[in-house]
Design an enzyme around this catalytic site. Sequence first.
Site, PDB file in Angstrom:
ATOM      1  N   LYS A  60       0.838  -1.208   0.000  1.00 38.89           N
ATOM      2  CA  LYS A  60       0.000   0.000   0.000  1.00 38.89           C
ATOM      3  C   LYS A  60       0.872   1.256   0.000  1.00 38.89           C
ATOM      4  O   LYS A  60       0.562   2.232  -0.677  1.00 38.89           O
ATOM      5  CB  LYS A  60      -0.942  -0.001   1.202  1.00 38.89           C
ATOM      6  N   HIS A 111       0.054  -7.536  17.461  1.00 33.89           N
ATOM      7  CA  HIS A 111      -0.862  -8.670  17.300  1.00 33.89           C
ATOM      8  C   HIS A 111      -1.455  -9.091  18.633  1.00 33.89           C
ATOM      9  O   HIS A 111      -0.858  -8.910  19.697  1.00 33.89           O
ATOM     10  CB  HIS A 111      -0.176  -9.859  16.623  1.00 33.89           C
TER      11      HIS A 111
END
Length: 124
Positions: A60, A111
Amino acid sequence: MILGTGIDMIEVERVAARVSRDSGFKEMVFSKSEIAYCESKAFPFEHYAARFAAKEAFLKAIGRGWDSGLALHEIEILNEENGKPVLKLSGKTAVALDSLGIRRMHVSLSHLKSYATAIVMLES
């Protein structure tokens, strides 16, 4: 100067399913170093997912997608001695992206049991 930023979030279970069942997926997406690192952890799929998210965030940041001809296993997320994650480009991917003038790459991973996220910032 900032060349690009990218962020991605993914469900750990989605990555776990692909890594566990799809023959060749793990080797296509992750480098040998990344696989060794993740497999050394008590909960390897959280680490695979965070690295997967970082690769997506990197794509991205450069404005390209999966189909851009880059080898994902050549976009590595490694760790410095103190644990800080770093992005490293190698092989044909490094050559292909050389013209972008990327001088510094920053990556942050996070995470939990169910989700992983990453952000990438590129500088000239």
